[in-house]
Structure formats: C-alpha cells, structure tokens
Design an enzyme around this catalytic site. Sequence first.
Site, short mmCIF file in Angstrom:
data_model
loop_
_atom_site.label_atom_id
_atom_site.label_comp_id
_atom_site.label_asym_id
_atom_site.label_seq_id
_atom_site.Cartn_x
_atom_site.Cartn_y
_atom_site.Cartn_z
N HIS A 1 -50.38 74.14 -14.43
CA HIS A 1 -50.82 73.28 -15.76
C HIS A 1 -49.63 72.61 -16.56
O HIS A 1 -49.83 71.88 -17.23
CB HIS A 1 -51.56 73.95 -16.69
CG HIS A 1 -50.96 75.13 -17.57
ND1 HIS A 1 -51.58 75.62 -18.88
CD2 HIS A 1 -49.66 75.70 -17.31
CE1 HIS A 1 -50.67 76.53 -19.41
NE2 HIS A 1 -49.72 76.44 -18.36
N ASP B 1 -38.61 84.04 -10.13
CA ASP B 1 -38.52 82.85 -11.44
C ASP B 1 -37.14 82.72 -11.58
O ASP B 1 -36.34 83.32 -10.63
CB ASP B 1 -39.02 83.80 -12.60
CG ASP B 1 -39.69 82.75 -13.89
OD1 ASP B 1 -38.91 81.95 -14.14
OD2 ASP B 1 -40.78 82.88 -14.12
C1 LIG Z 1 -45.88 79.20 -18.52
S1 LIG Z 1 -44.72 80.31 -17.89
C2 LIG Z 1 -45.94 81.44 -17.08
C3 LIG Z 1 -45.31 82.72 -16.67
C4 LIG Z 1 -46.45 83.79 -16.23
N1 LIG Z 1 -46.82 83.21 -14.91
C5 LIG Z 1 -47.42 84.13 -17.04
O1 LIG Z 1 -48.82 83.66 -16.92
O2 LIG Z 1 -47.25 84.77 -18.11
C6 LIG Z 1 -44.19 79.49 -16.81
C7 LIG Z 1 -43.10 80.11 -15.74
O3 LIG Z 1 -42.53 79.26 -14.74
C8 LIG Z 1 -41.02 79.68 -14.63
N2 LIG Z 1 -40.55 78.32 -14.11
C9 LIG Z 1 -40.48 77.03 -14.66
N3 LIG Z 1 -39.83 76.20 -13.72
C10 LIG Z 1 -39.42 77.06 -12.75
C11 LIG Z 1 -38.84 76.79 -11.34
N4 LIG Z 1 -38.41 75.62 -11.41
N5 LIG Z 1 -38.69 77.60 -10.71
C12 LIG Z 1 -39.18 78.97 -10.87
N6 LIG Z 1 -39.77 79.33 -12.17
C13 LIG Z 1 -39.78 78.27 -12.84
C14 LIG Z 1 -40.58 79.77 -16.14
O4 LIG Z 1 -39.34 80.39 -16.13
C15 LIG Z 1 -42.09 80.65 -16.72
O5 LIG Z 1 -41.56 82.02 -16.31
#
Ligand SMILES: C[S@@+](CC[C@H](N)C(=O)[O-])C[C@H]1O[C@@H](n2cnc3c(N)ncnc32)[C@H](O)[C@@H]1O
Length: 333
Positions: free
Chosen positions: A241, A200
């Site tokens: 999503h 992340d």
């Molecule tokens: C909706 S949250 C889901 C978190 C976790 N998988 C859960 O189900 O609780 C989306 C996650 O994607 C990460 N994220 C968004 N863009 C990203 C990127 N370009 N590279 C890595 N992580 C990313 C965010 O920081 C966040 O932790």
Amino acid sequence: MAEANPGHLIVDLAFGFVLSGALATVAKFGISDMLREAPQTSEQLAAKLDVDAPSLYRVMRSLASVGVFTQDPQNRFHLRSAGQLMCTSEPGSLRDAVLMITQDIFWKPVGQLDHVVKTGTNGMVEIFGAPFFDYFKINEDAGNTFHRGMSSLSDLENAPIAGAYDYSGIDTIVDVGGGHGGFLIEVLKCAPKARGINYDHAHVLAEARVNELPGRWSCVEGDFFKSVPPGDAYLLKRIIHDWTDEDCITILKNIRRAMNPGAKVLIVDCVIPEGDAAHGGKLLDILMMSALPGRERTEAEFKSLFERSGLKLSRTITTPALLSITEAVAAES
Ligand SMILES: C[S@@+](CC[C@H](N)C(=O)[O-])C[C@H]1O[C@@H](n2cnc3c(N)ncnc32)[C@H](O)[C@@H]1O
C-alpha cells in the site's frame, strides 16, 4: 442505521483534527505515565512539565470529555482504559502509534490535501524535500518515531492476522519490510517448524526485537527494489500500500525470481470493498495518497498487480483485524 443529523455530521467531521492535536500533546508530554503514578490536577502536572497549567487543563478536559481521562471533584485527572493505553510500558501501548500518526510527515501533507488532489502528487517532496522513506535518512528522529509507531500500531493486529493462516509445510518465511520483526514473531509462533528472515533497511533492523524467539529468525539487510532472499512464504504487511503499481510490480517480480518452487506470497493489507461500506482502509488510503505514492487496493487491483508480476491470486482470507491476507502463487505453477 439511522442517518446522523447532517449538520452535526459535517461539523463533527470538520472538527476531527482538534482531538488529534489534543491526543498528540498528551502523548508528547507523557501525561499518561504521570497519571499512572497518581491522579493529578493539571496544576500538578504542569509544574512538573514546566508548561502553562490553564492551557494543559483545557487539553485534559477535552480528552476527559471523550473518555480518555476522567476528572474527580478535586479536579484531579485519572486514567480511563483508553488513557492507560497511552502509558509507555503498558502491554499493547499505543503511545508510539499516536506519536507516529500525528507526526508532521502525515499531518502537513493531509493539511494540503486539496493541493495533492490538484497535482495528483503526494506532498512529501514539496514539504520535506524527499520522498517518504528517503526522508528518514535525512531526519533520523522522524524515522525512529515512524518505525517505533509502526511496531506499536502493528502489535494491535499482528497476532490475530498471523493466526488466520495455515503455515503447514512452509520452511522459510521471509518478512519483506518486516520492520522490528513483530509480525514475523507472531507468525513463527503459529508455524513452530518454520524459520524466519526479517528483511529491511539496516537502520530499521538496528532496533529489531532480537530477544524474542531467539534462534528462530534472523535479520537480513537489503533493498526490496533490488532483491529479496529465497523463501517458501513471503509476508508483505503494510508494504504494497506504500507504493505505485509500477513500484509494486518491481517488488513482486523480485519475489517471483527468488521464491522456491511452490512458495506463497501473502500480501497483508486492506482490501477495499466496493460501494459506500465503511472501511478503515478508505481513510488510510488518504494518508497513502498524501504522504506516500501508494494506495489501498480492491481485490481486482491486487489480481492485476499479480498478473503483471508473473504471479496469480489464489485466495483472499479475511482476518479479525482491518487487514486481509491476499495470497498468490507463481502463475505457471
Ligand atoms: C509501513 S512499514 C511496515 C512495517 C511492518 N511490515 C509492519 O506491518 O509493521 C514499511 C516498512 O518497509 C520498509 N522499507 C521501505 N522501503 C524499503 C526497501 N526499499 N527495502 C526494504 N525495506 C523497505 C520500511 O523500513 C518499513 O519497515
């Protein structure tokens, strides 16, 4: 099922935002934590919080009417089981989840859903000046509220989802966009021989739950639009999503390039059923459209994403939670 009175149905649907506002208010003030210490009247609560007692009373009364609190003959409010889940230290606490769901980054774009529908573009840039995840670089507090809320919401579902899959023969499990690591920890409990990588952004990993299952997993900072670490299984829970089809194909192609022979890709998201069937994913889809460029997908839509990324859908596994596991492997394996 008997059809609801159509007039009541419409009026109840239109009033839905009022209880959201009431719940957000008691979450912000930490009312459940105060009631855990002792049942209290709204005057006692208001004196400690320095807020208007009659206004607080009306908020508390509305939530008592739907089973969050209960009021005794001395007008003291007590916690009911639902209210207890709004205590900060309660196992499975949903206070952070409520603060996230009712945060303005969701509330304001949904408030102008007609504009979103008219333009076909989510409201983040117009209202907040940046796309959803980029905004957290500008407004750190909003980011912290979101990531803590995600962890809290995910804690409700992580264990039952993790338990729905057989991880036999898998060595390295990469959680792509794993947030604070809550899901990876539950998966590793079900896969005692595997080790994990939580992938992340650095600012998210700073709050990762590194004290749980120490030595079994590590955090790796990076951008899944650029690359992902090598692995034997990839978890993408509530990730696909968030994004457009083109964005998802970029992420999935990066996984396809990095994956070890025989690796599995496990998308953990809603799978929208055909027809009118009630499914929480159909509401979540509205948030994904209003505040993000994403969408909830049908199995056919996942199949198409995989095919355009060098992968093929192998099966979809339902879980006891709202989300399903959609499994893919390399197309040519
Ligand atoms: C909706 S949250 C889901 C978190 C976790 N998988 C859960 O189900 O609780 C989306 C996650 O994607 C990460 N994220 C968004 N863009 C990203 C990127 N370009 N590279 C890595 N992580 C990313 C965010 O920081 C966040 O932790």
